[in-house]
Design an enzyme around this catalytic site. Structure first.
Site: not given
Ligand code: GCU
Length: 427
Positions: A268, A272, A359, A406
């Site tokens: 997540s 990035k 998402w 997720h």
């Molecule tokens: C939130 C956010 C995402 C991110 C995620 C995470 O959902 O909006 O961009 O990747 O958190 O890190 O779990």
């Protein structure tokens, strides 16, 4: 009793600067237009056409010398901010023992960096206990502290800030109750048994993910001066990337791991970082951004999943202060995330997803790897390989989606290991 390794005395190693294909924060960028002056691009910006001068890129040299440096500057200027290119790193081995009934060697390395005023980065290295050759190493951030990855009292309890949702957190501090609280995400015994190492770092050692802190008073930010306009200052994702690069500085000099086979992996928001670090640092041999979503492996121009408006509103500290100017104006971005993936080429990259994780936008990530593939091909790789709608997992550039939402777990690690073993050979 844990077995102590002979070299476990707190040895201090000052690392020489390793050559790093990093961006330069000091180069002036007068030619980059203000966001209001950027042309609208409804289509994805072409990977093989330069932004400045619309030059066509038709050779590996032109990619490396012209387009790749331009893209790194564009991403820093418009999206992530500029972070320091290098910092001196000093490594101290705090502990080196065998844990988990002899199945895992745990080496705690503490990194101090720069002028030494920033908080140290505590690296938990989990290694095969009797490796005959230095293993490839997964490098990953975790939000709750290295002690949450495995229930073992030898693993140092984090003293950095933790989110209240972390296991064992009391008043944003880690406690003994959190040990092993995230172990289901990190099958350390399996990773090590398959011949890999894991270098884990508590992200708060680099910068706490404090969503109410946009003044950057904590973490690495106040300890480094980056000479850029306020709108191009580094956010938390860039800070984490800087920290990951400092861990790479250590790993390339640590003979207990194979410094030529470093894999950045992350879930997540940490996915990035896994992608951004590999895009900016060619010492990283492979990247596995897992469910990395917006600002990661999926497209900003995708109409699915998290929008720029949402991410910049929810997490104003993650990017620079220019990126929010593209909220609801994604079509004016001079880059999109397929170009960040392209910067990893021709090194292997696998973007993993969950079918129900809308998402994070798995279809947008598939479009991104498809659009990055021409760069892999230009650099001599076969890039993404598809048979109808099926993506070949083992290709140099790949995308995978499993059932479910997720999360990070054993099934994901089986996929990561399969991909890594294919490219690096079974260990
Ligand atoms: C939130 C956010 C995402 C991110 C995620 C995470 O959902 O909006 O961009 O990747 O958190 O890190 O779990």
């Amino acid at each position: 009793m844990p077995r102590r390794h002979p070299l476990s005395v707190a040895a201090v190693l000052i690392l020489a600067f390793a050559p790093c294909a990093c961006s330069s924060a000091s180069e002036p960028l007068p030619e980059l237009p203000a966001v209001s002056e950027l042309p609208r691009r409804d289509e994805l910006p072409d990977a093989l056409t330069t932004f400045i001068g619309a030059r066509s890129i038709d050779s590996p040299d032109a990619w490396r010398d012209v387009r790749a440096p331009e893209l790194r500057r564009l991403f820093q200027h418009y999206v992530y901010g500029f972070w320091p290119t290098t910092a001196e790193v000093r490594s101290e081995v705090i502990k080196d023992v065998t844990i988990a009934g002899g199945k895992v060697r745990y080496k705690h390395v503490r990194l101090t960096h720069g002028d030494g005023s920033a908080p140290p980065i505590n690296v938990a290295l989990f290694l095969p206990p009797a490796a005959t050759r230095a293993p490839p190493v997964f490098l990953a951030l975790d939000p709750c502290g290295n002690h949450t990855l495995i229930a073992d009292p030898e693993v140092a309890l984090s003293s950095a800030w933790v989110d209240g949702l972390c296991p064992g957190a009391v008043d944003n501090k880690a406690t003994e109750a959190g040990r092993g609280g995230r172990a289901e995400r990190w099958p350390i015994a399996l990773i090590v048994e398959r011949g890999f190492a894991l270098a884990a770092v508590h992200e708060s050692d680099i910068d706490p993910d404090n969503r109410d802190d946009t003044s950057f008073a904590d973490g690495v930010h106040p300890h480094y001066q980056v000479d850029v306009a306020p709108a191009q200052r580094w956010g938390t994702i860039a800070a984490w990337t800087f920290g990951v690069q400092r861990v790479v500085d250590h790993l390339v000099a640590d003979s207990d791991v194979d410094g030529k086979r470093i894999i950045t992996v992350g879930h997540s928001r940490r996915g990035k970082v896994a992608l951004l670090a590999a895009a900016f640092d060619e010492r990283i041999a492979m990247a596995i951004p897992h469910q990395s979503g917006t600002g990661g492996a999926t497209l900003s121009r995708s109409s699915l999943g998290e929008s720029l408006f949402a991410i910049n509103g929810l997490f104003p500290h993650w990017f620079n202060d220019t990126f929010p100017l593209f909220n609801n104006k994604e079509v004016f971005l001079p880059v999109d995330q397929h170009l960040l993936i392209a910067l990893v080429a021709p090194r292997p990259l696998l973007a993993t997803n969950g079918d129900d994780d809308s998402w994070a936008d798995p279809p947008g990530a598939l479009r991104a790897v498809e659009a990055a593939s021409p760069v892999y091909e230009l650099l001599g790789s076969s890039g993404l390989q598809k048979n109808g709608n099926d993506v070949l997992l083992e290709a140099d550039l790949s995308w995978h989606s499993r059932p479910g939402g997720h999360s990070l777990g054993l099934e994901d690690w089986q996929t990561f290991l399969r991909f890594a073993e294919h490219h690096f050979g079974a260990q």
